[in-house]
Write a protein that holds these residues in place. Sequence first.
Motif, PDB file in Angstrom:
ATOM      1  N   THR A 492      38.814  38.079  48.938  1.00 29.76           N
ATOM      2  CA  THR A 492      38.347  37.464  47.685  1.00 29.76           C
ATOM      3  C   THR A 492      37.021  36.764  47.918  1.00 29.76           C
ATOM      4  OG1 THR A 492      40.644  37.112  47.018  1.00 29.76           O
ATOM      5  CG2 THR A 492      38.969  35.862  45.850  1.00 29.76           C
ATOM      6  N   LEU A 493      36.080  37.051  47.018  1.00 27.05           N
ATOM      7  CA  LEU A 493      34.781  36.381  46.986  1.00 27.05           C
ATOM      8  C   LEU A 493      34.551  35.980  45.538  1.00 27.05           C
ATOM      9  CD1 LEU A 493      32.117  35.466  48.325  1.00 27.05           C
ATOM     10  CD2 LEU A 493      31.201  37.758  47.812  1.00 27.05           C
ATOM     11  N   ASP A 494      34.746  34.693  45.278  1.00 22.96           N
ATOM     12  CA  ASP A 494      34.671  34.211  43.895  1.00 22.96           C
ATOM     13  C   ASP A 494      35.642  35.013  43.029  1.00 22.96           C
ATOM     14  OD1 ASP A 494      32.786  32.330  44.728  1.00 22.96           O
ATOM     15  OD2 ASP A 494      31.116  33.739  44.396  1.00 22.96           O
ATOM     16  N   SER A 495      35.150  35.712  42.037  1.00 26.71           N
ATOM     17  CA  SER A 495      36.031  36.492  41.160  1.00 26.71           C
ATOM     18  C   SER A 495      36.143  37.941  41.612  1.00 26.71           C
ATOM     19  CB  SER A 495      35.491  36.438  39.713  1.00 26.71           C
ATOM     20  OG  SER A 495      34.175  37.002  39.645  1.00 26.71           O
ATOM     21  N   ASP A 496      35.426  38.294  42.659  1.00 21.64           N
ATOM     22  CA  ASP A 496      35.470  39.672  43.151  1.00 21.64           C
ATOM     23  C   ASP A 496      36.619  39.797  44.173  1.00 21.64           C
ATOM     24  OD1 ASP A 496      34.883  42.261  43.667  1.00 21.64           O
ATOM     25  OD2 ASP A 496      33.168  41.835  44.989  1.00 21.64           O
ATOM     26  N   THR A 516      28.656  38.099  54.599  1.00 21.70           N
ATOM     27  CA  THR A 516      29.271  37.346  53.495  1.00 21.70           C
ATOM     28  C   THR A 516      30.635  36.842  53.946  1.00 21.70           C
ATOM     29  OG1 THR A 516      28.159  38.758  51.879  1.00 21.70           O
ATOM     30  CG2 THR A 516      30.033  37.437  51.088  1.00 21.70           C
ATOM     31  N   TYR A 518      34.486  35.900  53.180  1.00 19.78           N
ATOM     32  CA  TYR A 518      35.568  36.225  52.240  1.00 19.78           C
ATOM     33  C   TYR A 518      36.816  35.443  52.633  1.00 19.78           C
ATOM     34  CZ  TYR A 518      33.034  40.285  50.414  1.00 19.78           C
ATOM     35  OH  TYR A 518      32.130  41.107  49.821  1.00 19.78           O
ATOM     36  N   SER A 539      39.684  32.737  56.390  1.00 18.78           N
ATOM     37  CA  SER A 539      38.274  32.829  56.030  1.00 18.78           C
ATOM     38  C   SER A 539      37.557  33.688  57.064  1.00 18.78           C
ATOM     39  CB  SER A 539      37.649  31.431  55.966  1.00 18.78           C
ATOM     40  OG  SER A 539      36.286  31.516  55.603  1.00 18.78           O
TER      41      SER A 539
END
Length: 818
Positions: A492-496, A516, A518, A539
């Motif tokens: 998960t990355l924010d809403s993605d 990035t 996640y 994380s």
Amino acid sequence: MGTVKWMTIFVLLGSCLQDSASQDLVASVFTATSKSVTVAWENQIAATTSCRVSAALLSDPDTIVAFSVFDPQVIMGTVNMLTPNTNYYLSIDVLDVAETVLGTETIGVITAPEVMAPISSVVSKDSTTFEVEFTLVTGATHYIVRIQNSEGFFREDEVPSSPAEIPSLTPYTEYSLSIMAVNRGGRAQPSLSVTAKTVLAPPVLTTSSASTDTIDVSWGAIDQAAKYIVSIHLDSLEDTTEQETTGTSVTISGLEAGQLYVINCWALDAEDVTGETSSEVTQVTIPPTPTVSVSSTVNGDGVTELTVSWTFDPEVWGEITGNVNNVDLSCTSTTGSCVLSPVGCGEQHSIQVIVSNAAGSGAPTDSEVFTSFPCQPGSLEHSEISDGNCQMTWEAVDYAAGYIANVLRSDSTLQECDTASPICSFTCECGYMYLMSVYAYNDAGESTPVKKNFTTLSCCPNDVEISTISTETLQATWTSTRGAVLYQTKATLDSDVIVCNDTAPECALSDLLCDTTYSVVVTPCNDISGCNTECQSHSVTTAPCTPTDVSLTEVDQSTYTVTWTGNNVEADYTASAVSDEGTVTCTSSSTTCDLSSLLCGTIYEVSVKASGDAGESLSSYSQTLETVPCCPETLSVNQATQSMSNVVWSEAKGGSSFVASLTSTNGDARCHTADNECLMGCITCGTSYTVELEVINHRGQKKDCTFEGFSSSACCPTYVRLYRTASVNTLYIYWRNSDSEHDHVAEILDTEYSCNAAAGTSGCDIPDIQCGATYHVVVSPLNAEGEKSLFCPERLYEVSCLDDNIGTVLYRGKRSVE
């Protein structure tokens, strides 16, 4: 004459007489006793005046021991005074008036045994049978016992030996008995008689049992009986009890219940003589009240039944029939138990048993109250009261003494509660299927269990390892967890959200952004309890992004500067130049570095890769780098002619074309070629040259290479002449000498004629020349090693003779070196 001979003559004579007078005289033995034989005959012979019957011993046939004479009209006669049990010849002779024998018939005969002694013993074996004993006599084949009484009874019984039985007599009757011995000749006279009396007839018994300890016995009256004795004993024991009576019935008491007794009875006359004992009669007493037990069973069809059993102490005799009665059910059996079916759960039954045997029925048992097995508990439920602790509950049922609750885990671990209340606590861990079951029980048995299963949430993996396998892909691995059939892995990355579902304990999360961070979580699921959403997240940062915009700048022929765009927040970079010969690298935390010590003549593929704690990026697109070509390791110059030289060199890595140069103060020579050799002209003799080679690759990059200098061979002398001298047969070779540094040698080829000249001189003598021949003459300079030049031309001279000396020397021309 001997016995055998007389027997032979007797047989032959009798045969002849029978053949000749068989129709006139026929005789036979009518009867024989111990001391006499009676013969009967038929006589058809005329002129008969008398008949004579004579007897002779078989052992002495010539001696007549007895005879009798009879009138002609007599047809039967007896010879007396014989010995018992003896073989004789009997002759029947027909005589005329002169006592002449008209015909003879001969017969062999044996007399009966001697008269026996009276019977020695007569015993009344039973009321209709005597047993007699007597003394046996010699020669008897069997015996005849004569029985008679005053009422006109008469009978003769044949018996084989002593003792013997005389059956079928009348009870309580007096008889007279005598005995006769018998052989094949006849029987003896009866012995003196003896008197004996049969005993009273046996009673015919009738029995019954009216209670558990008595038997009633009755019989018909026996004529002449004064009293009776009844005997009784257990069939299994020999101890006998007797009871006397003058009547025809008796009740025997004090007996054991349900036992078989053997009963006999006999009569006695007024003189206490015992009569014949009756036939044994067996009678069983009424059975006692049994001990009853009741149990509950389930048959093969799943129907619940009550098995009612009864036992006796002590055991009773014979077949016992049990009748079991209940309000709604009954059964009968002879096996000691029977089944009441069907029986429901949670019922109470009042059971009574009546047993009977051949004598009749016993008293009923006391009622046995039996409670059937409990009914199935209802409404089984479970709940989790705290982490890892569960509780199961159910509805209570009637007549239950208690409950057995089982919790079977899917790994076969069993937990059990034995409780009087409808509740049970147990441990429940993640990832297991639990099969709960509970049944009620009492003394009659168990109820059908009620069952229910449930599955706890799958266990979270606690050893999740996440690694970078590319800049856009993370691989998560873990140990399979209990209860999970599917794993859902999310990045998960924010809403993605990137999701991977798999049954294996690993998953690759692709299409992620490079460099990035996640949040990654592994969620175990199963079809029954769903997914466990309480598992810990991790994380994870993806690998660095790939560098772009790679460029190369030449610093010198072996060093280039690499420059790129980083695209990462923080990363280290490695630039790599890869060729077939190896790899050259440089590293930097910025966006530039120098690749040095590159090999000449080599093509490199240059790329840049970023690296960090999360791993490495993909390599950037590569740039091709080709370095200047290499100089050849070896180069040689070989003089081909006086004015041409051949330059040859080894392979120059990276070179595709070459420019070879020979440079001197007297002039230069140059050759451009793609080969590894070059033939160069315009070479000046006796000159030192500088040797250079320019190597060029296909991109036009050049490499200047300088090698060891080259000196051309010394110049050949000119104006070579051959002269006759004053000396006999001696020629003088002359040439113009422009080279004062080298010695020369003058040779007449194909001969042994030659001469040497020192540096600075221009001729020499060759003695002992043969005139009248043509000679090839060459003059060559010598180098410092004494080697002659190979490029000087030949000159042809013809030498004539004049008398014994050399005559004219004529020049015929010059030929260059081939």
